[in-house]
Design a protein around this motif. Structure first.
Motif, short mmCIF file in Angstrom:
data_model
loop_
_atom_site.label_atom_id
_atom_site.label_comp_id
_atom_site.label_asym_id
_atom_site.label_seq_id
_atom_site.Cartn_x
_atom_site.Cartn_y
_atom_site.Cartn_z
N LYS A 84 0.83 -1.20 0.00
CA LYS A 84 0.00 0.00 0.00
C LYS A 84 0.87 1.25 0.00
CE LYS A 84 -3.63 2.34 2.58
NZ LYS A 84 -4.45 2.36 3.80
N LYS A 85 1.94 1.23 0.81
CA LYS A 85 2.85 2.39 0.87
C LYS A 85 3.54 2.58 -0.48
CE LYS A 85 6.60 4.50 3.49
NZ LYS A 85 6.71 5.51 2.50
N ALA A 86 3.95 1.48 -1.10
CA ALA A 86 4.60 1.59 -2.41
C ALA A 86 3.64 2.19 -3.43
CB ALA A 86 5.09 0.22 -2.87
N ALA A 90 4.07 5.71 -5.27
CA ALA A 90 4.04 5.80 -6.73
C ALA A 90 3.06 6.90 -7.17
CB ALA A 90 3.65 4.46 -7.35
N VAL A 91 1.91 6.97 -6.50
CA VAL A 91 0.92 8.02 -6.82
C VAL A 91 1.53 9.39 -6.54
CG1 VAL A 91 -1.29 9.02 -6.10
CG2 VAL A 91 -1.12 6.57 -6.53
N THR A 92 2.19 9.52 -5.39
CA THR A 92 2.82 10.79 -5.03
C THR A 92 3.90 11.17 -6.04
OG1 THR A 92 2.38 10.40 -2.69
CG2 THR A 92 4.11 11.99 -3.21
N ALA A 93 4.70 10.18 -6.42
CA ALA A 93 5.76 10.45 -7.40
C ALA A 93 5.17 10.89 -8.73
CB ALA A 93 6.63 9.21 -7.59
N LYS A 95 2.26 12.38 -9.17
CA LYS A 95 1.74 13.74 -8.99
C LYS A 95 2.87 14.76 -9.01
CE LYS A 95 -2.47 12.67 -6.41
NZ LYS A 95 -3.14 12.74 -5.10
N ASN A 96 3.95 14.44 -8.30
CA ASN A 96 5.10 15.36 -8.29
C ASN A 96 5.70 15.52 -9.68
OD1 ASN A 96 4.84 15.81 -5.56
ND2 ASN A 96 6.36 14.29 -4.97
N GLN A 97 5.76 14.42 -10.44
CA GLN A 97 6.28 14.49 -11.80
C GLN A 97 5.37 15.34 -12.67
OE1 GLN A 97 9.19 13.28 -12.96
NE2 GLN A 97 8.72 14.32 -14.86
N GLU A 98 4.07 15.19 -12.49
CA GLU A 98 3.11 16.00 -13.26
C GLU A 98 3.27 17.47 -12.92
OE1 GLU A 98 -1.69 16.72 -13.52
OE2 GLU A 98 -0.99 14.70 -13.05
N ILE A 99 3.41 17.76 -11.61
CA ILE A 99 3.60 19.15 -11.18
C ILE A 99 4.86 19.72 -11.81
CG2 ILE A 99 4.21 20.56 -9.17
CD1 ILE A 99 2.26 18.75 -7.54
N GLN A 100 5.95 18.96 -11.75
CA GLN A 100 7.22 19.43 -12.29
C GLN A 100 7.12 19.63 -13.81
OE1 GLN A 100 9.64 20.33 -10.10
NE2 GLN A 100 10.42 21.34 -11.91
N THR A 101 6.43 18.74 -14.49
CA THR A 101 6.25 18.87 -15.94
C THR A 101 5.46 20.14 -16.27
OG1 THR A 101 6.34 16.48 -16.23
CG2 THR A 101 5.31 17.74 -18.00
N ARG A 102 4.40 20.38 -15.50
CA ARG A 102 3.60 21.60 -15.72
C ARG A 102 4.45 22.85 -15.50
NH1 ARG A 102 -2.20 21.65 -14.65
NH2 ARG A 102 -3.04 19.64 -15.22
N LYS A 103 5.22 22.85 -14.40
CA LYS A 103 6.07 24.01 -14.10
C LYS A 103 7.10 24.20 -15.20
CE LYS A 103 5.81 23.93 -9.04
NZ LYS A 103 6.57 23.73 -7.78
N ASN A 104 7.75 23.12 -15.62
CA ASN A 104 8.77 23.22 -16.66
C ASN A 104 8.19 23.72 -17.98
OD1 ASN A 104 10.76 22.35 -14.91
ND2 ASN A 104 10.72 20.25 -15.61
#
Length: 195
Positions: A84-86, A90-93, A95-104
């Motif tokens: 469950k933690k993994a 993975a969901v958090t990662a 989301k963070n990747q999506e955020i970073q892509t949007r910012k970039n």
């Protein structure tokens, strides 16, 4: 018993008969009794008795079985929690990747506007592209600073030279640089002649 030189006997009879049978075994030459009768035996000092209490043994066995089940359940629970933690990680990662892509994506469009050196023909489309991409980051805490940077870059465009003015300035810089290099070469030539 005597003919086969048997020294150990297992006593597995009801406890009411155990003392009598134990006495007969001792008389026959038995030196050790494995007693499952759940009663104490009175035997001579030279006869060893190992009392086995089945109820206690059954309790120990039951306890061990329960412990093994508990251990399996604990391991299964740990495995499920780790999975469950993994999944959450993975969901958090993602989301963070999506955020970073949007910012970039926005920052790339913003830099295109900020890096303008003159009022080029595509300046308007670069500004519109950056404005459109601003919506990608409007929910992030940096949104206000991004808007401010974009506004400054847009305001700066009005102060930039036209393309022809910029090219003339570039030519002047190149000419000045060439003159400086020529003067430096001339100075080096003079110094070499004086040696």
């Amino acid at each position: 018993i005597i003919d086969n030189e048997v020294q150990i006997a297992a006593l597995t009879i009801p406890k009411s008969k155990a003392p009598e049978i134990a006495e007969r075994l001792v008389k026959a030459g038995i030196k050790a009794i494995w007693n499952f009768a759940h009663t104490d035996l009175n035997v001579p000092d030279d006869v060893v008795v190992e009392n086995v209490h089945l109820s206690e043994s059954l309790m120990r066995l039951s306890y061990r079985v329960c412990s093994m089940q508990d251990e399996r359940e604990r391991k299964a629970k740990e495995k499920a929690e780790a999975q469950k933690k993994a999944e959450e990680d993975a969901v958090t990662a993602r989301k963070n990747q999506e955020i970073q892509t949007r910012k970039n994506t926005f920052l790339s469009a913003l830099r295109d506007v900020e890096n303008l050196e003159y009022q080029s023909s595509d300046a308007e489309s670069l500004v519109q592209n950056a404005i459109n991409k601003l919506s990608l980051v409007e929910t992030y805490e940096e949104a206000a600073s991004y808007k401010e940077r974009l506004q400054k870059a847009i305001d700066r465009i009005a102060t930039l030279p036209t393309e022809s003015e910029w090219q003339a300035a570039q030519q002047q810089k190149e000419a000045a640089k060439a003159e400086a290099q020529a003067a430096e070469q001339e100075q080096i030539g003079i110094e070499q002649q004086s040696l």
